[in-house]
Design a protein around this motif. Structure first.
Motif, PDB file in Angstrom:
ATOM      1  N   ASP A  41       0.816  -1.219   0.000  1.00  0.00           N
ATOM      2  CA  ASP A  41       0.000   0.000   0.000  1.00  0.00           C
ATOM      3  C   ASP A  41       0.848   1.268   0.000  1.00  0.00           C
ATOM      4  N   ASN A  42       2.119   1.137   0.360  1.00  0.00           N
ATOM      5  CA  ASN A  42       2.999   2.306   0.441  1.00  0.00           C
ATOM      6  C   ASN A  42       4.396   1.951  -0.099  1.00  0.00           C
ATOM      7  N   PRO A  43       4.463   1.605  -1.383  1.00  0.00           N
ATOM      8  CA  PRO A  43       5.749   1.136  -1.929  1.00  0.00           C
ATOM      9  C   PRO A  43       6.748   2.262  -2.143  1.00  0.00           C
ATOM     10  N   LEU A  44       8.028   1.875  -2.206  1.00  0.00           N
ATOM     11  CA  LEU A  44       9.050   2.816  -2.656  1.00  0.00           C
ATOM     12  C   LEU A  44       8.794   3.155  -4.118  1.00  0.00           C
ATOM     13  N   ASP A  45       9.286   4.330  -4.519  1.00  0.00           N
ATOM     14  CA  ASP A  45       9.223   4.664  -5.943  1.00  0.00           C
ATOM     15  C   ASP A  45      10.224   3.822  -6.724  1.00  0.00           C
ATOM     16  N   VAL A  46      11.441   3.719  -6.167  1.00  0.00           N
ATOM     17  CA  VAL A  46      12.524   2.986  -6.836  1.00  0.00           C
ATOM     18  C   VAL A  46      13.308   2.186  -5.803  1.00  0.00           C
ATOM     19  N   LEU A  47      13.550   0.916  -6.096  1.00  0.00           N
ATOM     20  CA  LEU A  47      14.441   0.087  -5.289  1.00  0.00           C
ATOM     21  C   LEU A  47      15.602  -0.363  -6.163  1.00  0.00           C
ATOM     22  N   VAL A  48      16.822  -0.166  -5.683  1.00  0.00           N
ATOM     23  CA  VAL A  48      18.020  -0.554  -6.420  1.00  0.00           C
ATOM     24  C   VAL A  48      18.652  -1.756  -5.738  1.00  0.00           C
ATOM     25  N   VAL A  49      18.958  -2.783  -6.518  1.00  0.00           N
ATOM     26  CA  VAL A  49      19.615  -3.989  -6.020  1.00  0.00           C
ATOM     27  C   VAL A  49      21.055  -3.986  -6.508  1.00  0.00           C
ATOM     28  N   ALA A 100      13.762   3.306 -16.147  1.00  0.00           N
ATOM     29  CA  ALA A 100      12.875   2.641 -15.189  1.00  0.00           C
ATOM     30  C   ALA A 100      11.625   3.460 -14.878  1.00  0.00           C
ATOM     31  N   ILE A 101      11.757   4.784 -14.821  1.00  0.00           N
ATOM     32  CA  ILE A 101      10.633   5.621 -14.366  1.00  0.00           C
ATOM     33  C   ILE A 101       9.901   6.319 -15.499  1.00  0.00           C
ATOM     34  N   LYS A 102      10.228   5.992 -16.739  1.00  0.00           N
ATOM     35  CA  LYS A 102       9.673   6.742 -17.873  1.00  0.00           C
ATOM     36  C   LYS A 102       8.150   6.732 -17.904  1.00  0.00           C
ATOM     37  N   ASP A 103       7.528   5.664 -17.415  1.00  0.00           N
ATOM     38  CA  ASP A 103       6.067   5.589 -17.412  1.00  0.00           C
ATOM     39  C   ASP A 103       5.466   5.986 -16.070  1.00  0.00           C
ATOM     40  N   THR A 104       6.132   5.618 -14.985  1.00  0.00           N
ATOM     41  CA  THR A 104       5.563   5.888 -13.654  1.00  0.00           C
ATOM     42  C   THR A 104       5.824   7.312 -13.164  1.00  0.00           C
ATOM     43  N   PHE A 105       6.987   7.872 -13.500  1.00  0.00           N
ATOM     44  CA  PHE A 105       7.331   9.227 -13.039  1.00  0.00           C
ATOM     45  C   PHE A 105       7.940  10.038 -14.180  1.00  0.00           C
ATOM     46  N   PRO A 106       7.200  10.295 -15.239  1.00  0.00           N
ATOM     47  CA  PRO A 106       7.756  11.084 -16.340  1.00  0.00           C
ATOM     48  C   PRO A 106       8.004  12.526 -15.896  1.00  0.00           C
ATOM     49  N   GLY A 107       8.955  13.164 -16.549  1.00  0.00           N
ATOM     50  CA  GLY A 107       9.225  14.566 -16.247  1.00  0.00           C
ATOM     51  C   GLY A 107      10.035  14.801 -14.998  1.00  0.00           C
ATOM     52  N   ARG A 108      10.799  13.787 -14.572  1.00  0.00           N
ATOM     53  CA  ARG A 108      11.707  13.951 -13.414  1.00  0.00           C
ATOM     54  C   ARG A 108      13.148  13.834 -13.922  1.00  0.00           C
ATOM     55  N   PRO A 109      13.748  14.915 -14.393  1.00  0.00           N
ATOM     56  CA  PRO A 109      15.084  14.827 -14.990  1.00  0.00           C
ATOM     57  C   PRO A 109      16.173  14.598 -13.947  1.00  0.00           C
ATOM     58  N   SER A 110      17.294  14.030 -14.401  1.00  0.00           N
ATOM     59  CA  SER A 110      18.443  13.812 -13.526  1.00  0.00           C
ATOM     60  C   SER A 110      19.077  15.149 -13.146  1.00  0.00           C
ATOM     61  N   LEU A 111      19.564  15.230 -11.912  1.00  0.00           N
ATOM     62  CA  LEU A 111      20.217  16.445 -11.408  1.00  0.00           C
ATOM     63  C   LEU A 111      21.692  16.242 -11.091  1.00  0.00           C
ATOM     64  N   THR A 112      22.211  15.038 -11.347  1.00  0.00           N
ATOM     65  CA  THR A 112      23.546  14.715 -10.834  1.00  0.00           C
ATOM     66  C   THR A 112      24.692  15.380 -11.587  1.00  0.00           C
ATOM     67  N   ARG A 113      24.397  16.080 -12.682  1.00  0.00           N
ATOM     68  CA  ARG A 113      25.455  16.885 -13.312  1.00  0.00           C
ATOM     69  C   ARG A 113      25.863  18.047 -12.416  1.00  0.00           C
ATOM     70  N   THR A 114      24.945  18.486 -11.585  1.00  0.00           N
ATOM     71  CA  THR A 114      25.202  19.675 -10.773  1.00  0.00           C
ATOM     72  C   THR A 114      25.230  19.407  -9.275  1.00  0.00           C
ATOM     73  N   VAL A 115      24.666  18.288  -8.832  1.00  0.00           N
ATOM     74  CA  VAL A 115      24.646  17.996  -7.387  1.00  0.00           C
ATOM     75  C   VAL A 115      25.947  17.305  -6.996  1.00  0.00           C
ATOM     76  N   PRO A 116      26.744  17.904  -6.114  1.00  0.00           N
ATOM     77  CA  PRO A 116      28.028  17.298  -5.745  1.00  0.00           C
ATOM     78  C   PRO A 116      27.864  16.096  -4.824  1.00  0.00           C
ATOM     79  N   ILE A 117      28.847  15.235  -4.844  1.00  0.00           N
ATOM     80  CA  ILE A 117      28.914  14.112  -3.917  1.00  0.00           C
ATOM     81  C   ILE A 117      29.320  14.645  -2.547  1.00  0.00           C
ATOM     82  N   ILE A 118      28.815  14.030  -1.502  1.00  0.00           N
ATOM     83  CA  ILE A 118      29.088  14.500  -0.146  1.00  0.00           C
ATOM     84  C   ILE A 118      30.598  14.653   0.081  1.00  0.00           C
ATOM     85  N   GLY A 119      30.975  15.760   0.716  1.00  0.00           N
ATOM     86  CA  GLY A 119      32.384  16.052   0.952  1.00  0.00           C
ATOM     87  C   GLY A 119      32.968  17.040  -0.037  1.00  0.00           C
TER      88      GLY A 119
END
Length: 579
Positions: A27-35, A404-423
């Protein structure tokens, strides 16, 4: 918004993350699970979390415990792929390398130069020179260079710059630039970055089955390897980033189709820096009949490799043989003025490259398989990714999450070009103030630079431990490269569960010291044990298990076949099997 508190992977927070995963119900699933908790899985979790999705990440062992901690420790464009005319892969890798250096991970990725020796004065200078010129030109398209241009070295200049090369065989050289990375720490930092954006992450959590709603995969069933508890994690979309374990997981999911992955073994050795005289931060690259050979300066030693041979045994049992070590030494000696011997070898490590299976197996060895990645819908709700190379992990993560999300969550672009890794944020300010840091804590320049490269701006958290307990500024008795504070910090913030996690992946003792960390095991266990809630019996078990594991690896390194080496390492697991 990122949460600094969430980024600390403590024993208590592991339970909180497991509770969050357990709470992902039908009833309350994750949006994405990575294995899969290697660089691709960690990258996918970070990518999805920064898009504002609810994310889970599970790994059967420790973060980066497979391929992602056993690489050549380079973020490079792949110069040799130009010879294969794989221009797209090279251009992509160069762009990603520069992004890491300049914006997203300057604390974890730094430039390094390589000398490419010439054995034929005219032909090599023309052929190799034109390839490196193209390599450099591809770095100038639409962006500011992150590393210097290449330069040609005549014979005498080459020997002055790299005295350890054999001047009788080598007629000249070319020097160009790429970058290096502490691979295991990079993955752990990616995991912490995902957690900072509210992802629920859990290592030592094994997928034992896949959940279905009709034909659609709707999550997984897992087992906590610490307690033995089994529970379900429901997710709208599941991403498999299993590396060389991809086919095993696809079979577990009961998939009718999937990606085929070829496992190729690569081994590296380490030798002391003073055995090969060279300019600082300058390595060597040369071609062999099977692959390429790197001599990479790292801290106070050299990392030398690699091999490229098929591995047909259990991926969990990958090991180096005596013949592998001899091969690396032989090819290194082909370019060095003074031969290295087995007595010079400090450490050895072996890993498996997950390469996409060629269409026709008769096409040849694994070194001819493309390194470009593929994303595939294995089953409805289950996407898999394989192939690629370490440097392009971010693109791979973006592609698989998009897919993976093209049908369930369209319009959510990646931000990792600009979001730095911790540190990364605040790192340059610490570099600017490094003399004050060194003076306050009594560090020399080498230790200060080493700490900055390991932690970035998180170094302030390590130093805060020393401020609370000045005894933590002392180096480990049997591993003087590392401070006691670094060991404590690993237990308090870096997600360690077992002693081997600290020794082999948070530190690098399994190939940095001759006894592979066996002597330091007691001291390290005494520091992390209380933090992890170990009693005397558990502490003794952790130490004994690690020492037995190292003994088995050394036994494998004396064998002459993969069969024998695999049998040797199978006799002693890296971590204890808990009830």
């Amino acid at each position: 918004m990122p949460s600094q508190t969430r980024a600390a992977l403590t024993p208590a927070s592991r339970q909180e993350h497991l509770d969050q995963l357990r709470g992902a119900t039908a009833d309350n699933p994750l949006d994405v699970l990575v294995v899969g908790g290697g660089v691709n899985g960690a990258g996918a979790a970070f990518d999805a979390a920064t898009r504002g999705l609810s994310v889970g990440l599970v790994e059967a062992k420790d973060w980066a415990s497979g391929t992602s901690s056993r690489s050549s420790k380079l973020m490079h464009g792949g110069l040799r792929y130009l010879e294969m005319l794989d221009f797209k892969l090279v251009a992509e890798a160069l762009r990603e390398r520069d992004l890491l250096i300049q914006r997203t991970a300057p604390h974890l990725v730094k430039p390094i130069s390589f000398v490419f020796p010439f054995f034929k004065k005219v032909f090599d200078r023309a052929f190799i020179g034109s390839g490196v010129m193209l390599y450099d030109a591809m770095q100038m398209i639409g962006r500011k260079r992150a590393v210097p241009m290449h330069r040609h070295l005549m014979h005498d200049k080459m020997l002055k710059h790299f005295p350890g090369l054999d001047g009788e065989k080598i007629v000249g050289a070319l020097e160009y630039y790429d970058a290096q990375v502490d691979d295991a720490r990079f993955v752990m930092m990616l995991v912490r970055s995902a957690a900072q954006y509210e992802a629920a992450v859990a290592n030592y959590t094994t997928v034992i089955g896949y959940l279905r709603e009709g034909e659609r995969v709707f999550g997984v069933r897992v087992r906590d390897e610490i307690t033995g508890e089994e529970f379900e994690i429901h997710a709208r979309e599941t991403i498999l980033a299993g590396g060389v374990w991809t086919q095993e997981q696809q079979e577990l999911a009961g998939a009718d189709k999937g990606l085929q992955v070829l496992a190729s073994k690569g081994i590296h050795i380490t030798v002391a820096r003073d055995r090969i005289p060279a300019a600082p931060d300058t390595g060597v690259i040369t071609k062999t009949e099977k692959s390429v050979l790197f001599l990479i300066p790292w801290d106070e030693y050299w990392v030398i490799g690699t091999t490229d041979t098929p591995w047909e045994h259990d991926p969990d049992l990958v090991a180096a043989t005596s013949d592998d070590i001899h091969y690396v030494l032989e090819h290194a000696n082909a370019v060095l003025s003074e031969d290295l011997t087995r007595e010079d070898v400090i450490g050895v490590y072996a890993g498996l490259r997950p390469l996409l299976q060629p269409i026709r197996k008769s096409e040849g060895s694994s070194s001819k398989v493309s390194r470009e990645h593929t994303v595939m819908a294995v089953e409805p709700g289950l996407s898999a990714i394989a192939g690629g190379k370490y440097t392009t992990y971010r693109v791979m993560a973006e592609d698989v999450v998009d897919f993976a999300i093209k049908d369930t969550f369209p319009g959510r672009p990646s931000l990792t070009r600009t979001v730095p890794i911790i540190g990364a944020q605040g790192y340059q300010e610490l570099v600017r103030d490094k003399q004050q840091i060194a003076a306050k804590h009594g560090f020399d320049e080498l230790r200060t630079d080493r700490l900055l490269f390991r932690y970035g701006s998180l170094l302030t958290e390590v130093l805060a431990l020393i401020d609370e307990d000045p005894s933590l500024v002392e180096p480990l008795e049997h591993a003087a490269r590392y401070l006691r504070a670094e060991v404590l910090y690993a237990a308090r913030a870096e997600g360690v569960v077992h002693l081997a996690d600290v020794i082999t992946r948070r530190l690098r003792l399994d190939y940095e010291v001759r006894d592979r960390g066996a002597a330091a095991a007691e001291e390290i266990a005494a520091i992390v044990g209380p933090e992890l809630g170990w009693d005397e019996d558990r502490t003794r078990t952790e130490v004994d298990t690690y020492r037995a594991f190292i003994a088995a690896r050394l036994e494998g390194e004396a064998t002459h076949s993969d069969d024998e080496a695999a049998q040797a390492v199978s006799r002693a697991p890296e971590v204890p099997v808990l009830p």
